[in-house]
Every structure is written in structure tokens, then in C-alpha cells.
Design a protein around this motif. Structure first.
Motif, mmCIF file in Angstrom:
data_model
loop_
_atom_site.group_PDB
_atom_site.id
_atom_site.type_symbol
_atom_site.label_atom_id
_atom_site.label_comp_id
_atom_site.label_asym_id
_atom_site.label_seq_id
_atom_site.Cartn_x
_atom_site.Cartn_y
_atom_site.Cartn_z
ATOM 1 N N PRO A 1 0.834 -1.219 0.000
ATOM 2 C CA PRO A 1 0.000 0.000 0.000
ATOM 3 C C PRO A 1 0.858 1.255 0.000
ATOM 4 O O PRO A 1 1.897 1.324 0.668
ATOM 5 N N THR A 2 0.446 2.233 -0.783
ATOM 6 C CA THR A 2 1.162 3.499 -0.878
ATOM 7 C C THR A 2 0.270 4.627 -0.372
ATOM 8 O O THR A 2 -0.745 4.951 -0.993
ATOM 9 N N GLN A 3 0.626 5.198 0.761
ATOM 10 C CA GLN A 3 -0.158 6.287 1.331
ATOM 11 C C GLN A 3 0.056 7.552 0.502
ATOM 12 O O GLN A 3 1.173 8.039 0.369
ATOM 13 N N THR A 4 -1.018 8.065 -0.095
ATOM 14 C CA THR A 4 -0.905 9.276 -0.912
ATOM 15 C C THR A 4 -1.407 10.492 -0.141
ATOM 16 O O THR A 4 -2.216 10.373 0.776
ATOM 17 N N ALA A 5 -0.911 11.655 -0.532
ATOM 18 C CA ALA A 5 -1.363 12.899 0.102
ATOM 19 C C ALA A 5 -2.829 13.135 -0.271
ATOM 20 O O ALA A 5 -3.206 13.018 -1.433
ATOM 21 N N LYS A 6 -3.635 13.455 0.720
ATOM 22 C CA LYS A 6 -5.069 13.621 0.499
ATOM 23 C C LYS A 6 -5.457 15.097 0.394
ATOM 24 O O LYS A 6 -4.980 15.932 1.162
ATOM 25 N N GLU A 7 -6.324 15.380 -0.554
ATOM 26 C CA GLU A 7 -6.806 16.747 -0.740
ATOM 27 C C GLU A 7 -8.017 17.052 0.139
ATOM 28 O O GLU A 7 -8.317 18.212 0.411
ATOM 29 N N GLN B 1 -10.680 5.700 -13.920
ATOM 30 C CA GLN B 1 -10.349 7.114 -13.713
ATOM 31 C C GLN B 1 -11.051 7.653 -12.465
ATOM 32 O O GLN B 1 -10.447 8.362 -11.657
ATOM 33 N N LEU B 2 -12.334 7.314 -12.319
ATOM 34 C CA LEU B 2 -13.109 7.787 -11.173
ATOM 35 C C LEU B 2 -12.602 7.206 -9.860
ATOM 36 O O LEU B 2 -12.335 7.950 -8.899
ATOM 37 N N THR B 3 -12.449 5.894 -9.799
ATOM 38 C CA THR B 3 -12.065 5.245 -8.540
ATOM 39 C C THR B 3 -10.637 5.588 -8.122
ATOM 40 O O THR B 3 -10.359 5.719 -6.933
ATOM 41 N N THR B 4 -9.742 5.756 -9.097
ATOM 42 C CA THR B 4 -8.364 6.134 -8.771
ATOM 43 C C THR B 4 -8.328 7.538 -8.181
ATOM 44 O O THR B 4 -7.646 7.794 -7.182
ATOM 45 N N TRP B 5 -9.051 8.456 -8.790
ATOM 46 C CA TRP B 5 -9.111 9.833 -8.281
ATOM 47 C C TRP B 5 -9.674 9.867 -6.861
ATOM 48 O O TRP B 5 -9.140 10.562 -5.982
ATOM 49 N N LEU B 6 -10.723 9.112 -6.625
ATOM 50 C CA LEU B 6 -11.332 9.089 -5.287
ATOM 51 C C LEU B 6 -10.368 8.528 -4.246
ATOM 52 O O LEU B 6 -10.157 9.128 -3.184
ATOM 53 N N ALA B 7 -9.796 7.369 -4.526
ATOM 54 C CA ALA B 7 -8.945 6.692 -3.545
ATOM 55 C C ALA B 7 -7.640 7.427 -3.290
ATOM 56 O O ALA B 7 -7.142 7.455 -2.161
ATOM 57 N N CYS C 1 -8.787 1.644 -2.347
ATOM 58 C CA CYS C 1 -8.682 2.275 -1.027
ATOM 59 C C CYS C 1 -7.594 1.600 -0.207
ATOM 60 O O CYS C 1 -6.868 2.259 0.550
ATOM 61 N N GLU C 2 -7.447 0.304 -0.363
ATOM 62 C CA GLU C 2 -6.373 -0.422 0.320
ATOM 63 C C GLU C 2 -5.014 -0.021 -0.263
ATOM 64 O O GLU C 2 -4.038 0.124 0.469
ATOM 65 N N TRP C 3 -4.961 0.154 -1.567
ATOM 66 C CA TRP C 3 -3.705 0.540 -2.217
ATOM 67 C C TRP C 3 -3.201 1.896 -1.747
ATOM 68 O O TRP C 3 -2.006 2.071 -1.499
ATOM 69 N N TYR C 4 -4.113 2.863 -1.638
ATOM 70 C CA TYR C 4 -3.700 4.246 -1.400
ATOM 71 C C TYR C 4 -3.962 4.736 0.029
ATOM 72 O O TYR C 4 -3.894 5.944 0.286
ATOM 73 N N GLY C 5 -4.253 3.815 0.932
ATOM 74 C CA GLY C 5 -4.403 4.185 2.334
ATOM 75 C C GLY C 5 -5.638 4.997 2.634
ATOM 76 O O GLY C 5 -5.617 5.879 3.495
ATOM 77 N N SER C 6 -6.737 4.709 1.941
ATOM 78 C CA SER C 6 -8.007 5.396 2.187
ATOM 79 C C SER C 6 -8.987 4.444 2.859
ATOM 80 O O SER C 6 -8.784 3.230 2.874
#
Length: 211
Positions: free
Chosen positions: A18-24, A100-106, A148-153
Motif C-alpha cells: 500500500p502506498t499512502q498518498t497525500a489527500k486533498e 479514472q473515477l475510482t483512482t481519483w477518489l482513492a 482504497c487499500e492501495w492508497y491508504g483510504s
């Protein structure tokens, strides 16, 4: 290994860290629908590609050509191949839109809130079944779950009967909202908003309450 429209594909598994991304944004509510694929509580909207609807006439025409060809003939094989390619194109367009939608959300939101849609029940409505299937609601939920598991959401799913469309996101008043009404007009406080946006804000509020 699998074959789709005369193309071969290899499937394999691998361990993904999992890669924690910066959240907007901390919490975002997402209302999915037929006319607009997704309406978010921050005002963002994603259009429904409607890939099947756009290709329906060609699919019907190609299917007729297949039916007219002699079984086992080369011409029938060519017609089947052409039909398979169009079906694959439709599926690929739908999948790309959802990715595109799910990647942007997560990637950009700490918590995503959606409804637990009864897709199988919705498909029993013969008037809307084709349009609902074209949206790929089940695939939307599946992609969002693993991303969500991939990006820490965190993915929060509101109960199936949560009345997101009936609640006023401004004052909390609840009233009936027939499907033909596209604007929410609160009879209590006078608040007015797009039906889907109002539902998305209610889903965001639900997510903050259960957090």
C-alpha cells in the motif's frame, strides 16, 4: 490465460505494498447514478460514458449478421470476431471510465462514502436494466474497495436503506423524493439543490458521523 476478441491475455498475482498518498480532502460523499455516473459532495461530477447505449445499434446489426451466416463457415467466424471486438470495446470504455473515477477518489480522499446499492434488485426494473448495467455499479464498488487499500483510504458504505436522497443536507428534514424530481426543494427550510449533489452531501455527513 484467457482470450477476448481474438486477443490473448495473461493473468497473474503479485504482492502490492500500500502506498499512502497525500489527500486533498478528508471525507467525500459519492452518489452514483444513470444520468451522471458520480456526483461528489465537493461538486465534482463524472459523466457516464454510456458505452453500451452508444454501441447498441451496431451491436444489434453485427448480431444479425452473425445469425444470418451459415454455422461453421468462415464468413460466420469473421462476423463473430467483429461482434466480439465491439463487445470488448464497450467493456474497455466502461472499465476505463470507472478506473479514472475510482483512482481519483482513492488517491485524493481519506474517507470515501458510498451507498450499498442493491444492484441485482435494480436490474429487475426492465425499463432501467440496460442503463444500470451500462454504468457498472458493481465494478465501481469492486475497484474502489481494492484501491482504497492501495492508497491508504477508508471506504465507508452507508446502509442500503439510508435515505440520502430524502434528507435535506441543510437542515436534516426528511421528505419523499420521487425519481422524477431532479431538484431537492426542502419544505422545511426552503433549501434547494440538485438531487444528486444533495444526496452526496448527506453521504459525506454520514461518513463524518460514523468516523
Amino acid at each position: 490465460m484467457s482470450k477476448r476478441a481474438n486477443n490473448w491475455y495473461i493473468s497473474f498475482k503479485y504482492d502490492n505494498e500500500p502506498t499512502q498518498t497525500a489527500k486533498e480532502r478528508d471525507v467525500i460523499g459519492v452518489d452514483v447514478g444513470i444520468n451522471t455516473l458520480a456526483t461528489c459532495s465537493d461538486g465534482t461530477k463524472f459523466a457516464n460514458a454510456k458505452a453500451y447505449k452508444q454501441a447498441k445499434k451496431r451491436l444489434t446489426r453485427y448480431q444479425r449478421r452473425v445469425n444470418k451466416k451459415e454455422l461453421g463457415s468462415k464468413n460466420r467466424a469473421k462476423a463473430v470476431k467483429r461482434l466480439s471486438k465491439l463487445h470488448k470495446k464497450v467493456a474497455d470504455i466502461r472499465a476505463d471510465t470507472l478506473h479514472q473515477l475510482t483512482t481519483w477518489l482513492a488517491k485524493n480522499h481519506s474517507t470515501i462514502v458510498i451507498e450499498d446499492l442493491n444492484v441485482s434488485g435494480m436490474l429487475k426494473n426492465h425499463k432501467l436494466a440496460s442503463a444500470i448495467a451500462d454504468c457498472g455499479f458493481y465494478e465501481f464498488k469492486r475497484q474502489l474497495t481494492y484501491k482504497c487499500e492501495w492508497y491508504g483510504s477508508e471506504l465507508v458504505i452507508a446502509p442500503r436503506f439510508y435515505p440520502s436522497s430524502q434528507i435535506c443536507s441543510n437542515c436534516g428534514h426528511q421528505q419523499k423524493m420521487p425519481l422524477n424530481l431532479r431538484t431537492y426543494e426542502c419544505s422545511n427550510c426552503g433549501f434547494t439543490a440538485d438531487r444528486d449533489f444533495n444526496a452526496a452531501v448527506n453521504l459525506e455527513n454520514y461518513g463524518m458521523e460514523v468516523a
